[in-house]
Scaffold this active site. Structure first.
Site, mmCIF file in Angstrom:
data_model
loop_
_atom_site.group_PDB
_atom_site.id
_atom_site.type_symbol
_atom_site.label_atom_id
_atom_site.label_comp_id
_atom_site.label_asym_id
_atom_site.label_seq_id
_atom_site.Cartn_x
_atom_site.Cartn_y
_atom_site.Cartn_z
ATOM 1 N N CYS A 21 21.081 21.444 48.026
ATOM 2 C CA CYS A 21 20.372 20.181 48.206
ATOM 3 C C CYS A 21 18.904 20.299 47.772
ATOM 4 C CB CYS A 21 20.551 19.694 49.638
ATOM 5 S SG CYS A 21 20.385 17.921 49.800
ATOM 6 N N HIS A 73 25.809 20.284 51.398
ATOM 7 C CA HIS A 73 25.351 21.293 52.362
ATOM 8 C C HIS A 73 26.513 22.119 52.904
ATOM 9 C CE1 HIS A 73 21.200 19.892 52.916
ATOM 10 N NE2 HIS A 73 21.685 18.669 52.818
ATOM 11 N N GLU A 90 26.334 24.779 54.283
ATOM 12 C CA GLU A 90 25.843 25.454 55.493
ATOM 13 C C GLU A 90 25.961 24.579 56.746
ATOM 14 O OE1 GLU A 90 24.147 24.196 53.091
ATOM 15 O OE2 GLU A 90 22.252 23.322 53.758
HETATM 16 N N1 GLN Z 1 16.223 14.304 49.319
HETATM 17 C C1 GLN Z 1 15.685 15.557 49.750
HETATM 18 C C2 GLN Z 1 14.552 16.011 48.854
HETATM 19 O O1 GLN Z 1 14.293 15.446 47.843
HETATM 20 C C3 GLN Z 1 16.738 16.629 49.823
HETATM 21 C C4 GLN Z 1 17.679 16.328 50.944
HETATM 22 C C5 GLN Z 1 18.327 17.527 51.552
HETATM 23 O O2 GLN Z 1 18.020 18.688 51.262
HETATM 24 N N2 GLN Z 1 19.185 17.233 52.485
HETATM 25 O O3 GLN Z 1 13.946 16.984 49.177
#
Ligand code: GLN
Length: 194
Positions: free
Chosen positions: A79, A175, A177
Site C-alpha cells: 500500500c 494489505h 498484513e
Molecule cells: N492512500 C495512502 C497514501 O497515499 C495509502 C493507504 C494505505 O497504506 N492504506 O499514503
C-alpha cells in the site's frame, strides 16, 4: 541466516511484525541508518505515504535506503510502501518523492477514499486465492513490461495489477498484513532467500 527488517517510521508495522513472526521470523524494526545496516531485506508497511516519505528524510534513512535498494536489497512494500517504491506517483503531493524501484505508475487512493475500502479474494500466481484488504489503496495504472504481475484485480473498470515484482523488489496494493493469511509474505521471503 539473512535478517529481515521492517521500516518502522509510521503505519502498520506491528501487523507486519506479527505476520512474519507467525512464519518463525523475528524482524528488526528499522528506524535508523544503523538498524538498516543490520538487515538484508526490508518490508515497507502501509500507512500514509507522505508521512513515511517525510520521516525517511528526517530519520536520515532516505539516502542509505536508496543506496541499499540500488545495490539490490530485497524489499516488499504494501500500500503506502508500494507508493514509496514506485517510479511515478499520480495524485501525490506536489513535493512527493519515491524510490523508483518498481517501473509502475500508481494513483494514490485510486480505488476511492476510506469509505470505498473493500475486501475481496485475490488470485495469486502459485498460491491460489488469498484475502485482499484494500484501504485507500493505490492503483497501478501503468507498468513496464519488466514488471512481473503476480496478481490482478478488476474493480469494475478493467484489470489492474495488485501484486507485482521487479527483481527482488515487490509491491502490493492491498494489505496482506491485515489478515491471518501469511502466504504472500511467505512467498516473498522464499523468493529472496529466507
Ligand atoms: N492512500 C495512502 C497514501 O497515499 C495509502 C493507504 C494505505 O497504506 N492504506 O499514503
Amino acid at each position: 541466516m539473512p535478517r529481515l527488517g521492517i521500516l518502522a517510521l509510521q503505519g502498520d508495522v506491528r501487523e507486519h511484525q506479527a505476520t512474519v513472526q507467525s512464519l518463525g521470523i523475528e524482524p528488526t524494526l528499522v528506524r535508523t541508518p544503523q538498524q538498516l545496516e543490520e538487515v538484508d531485506a526490508l518490508i515497507l508497511p502501509g500507512g500514509e505515504s507522505t508521512a513515511i516519505a517525510h520521516l525517511l528524510v528526517t530519520s536520515g534513512l532516505r539516502e542509505p535506503l536508496a543506496n541499499r535498494l540500488n545495490e539490490g536489497m530485497a524489499a516488499f512494500g504494501t500500500c503506502a510502501g508500494l507508493i514509496a517504491l514506485s517510479a511515478e506517483v499520480l495524485d501525490g503531493r506536489s513535493d512527493q518523492w519515491s524510490f523508483a524501484m518498481l517501473d509502475v505508475a500508481v494513483r494514490r487512493n485510486g480505488y476511492g477514499r476510506q469509505v470505498a475500502s473493500f475486501e475481496t479474494p485475490i488470485e495469486v500466481e502459485s498460491l491460489g486465492l488469498v484475502p485482499g484488504v484494500f484501504i485507500r489503496a493505490p492503483r497501478i495504472e501503468r507498468w513496464d513490461p519488466q514488471v512481473e504481475v503476480l496478481a490482478s484485480h478488476d474493480h469494475g473498470d478493467g484489470e489492474h495489477p495488485v501484486l507485482v515484482k521487479q527483481g527482488a523488489v515487490w509491491g502490493c496494493s492491498f494489505h496482506p498484513e491485515l489478515t491471518s493469511n501469511a502466504e504472500i509474505h511467505g512467498l516473498f521471503l522464499q523468493h529472496v532467500g529466507f
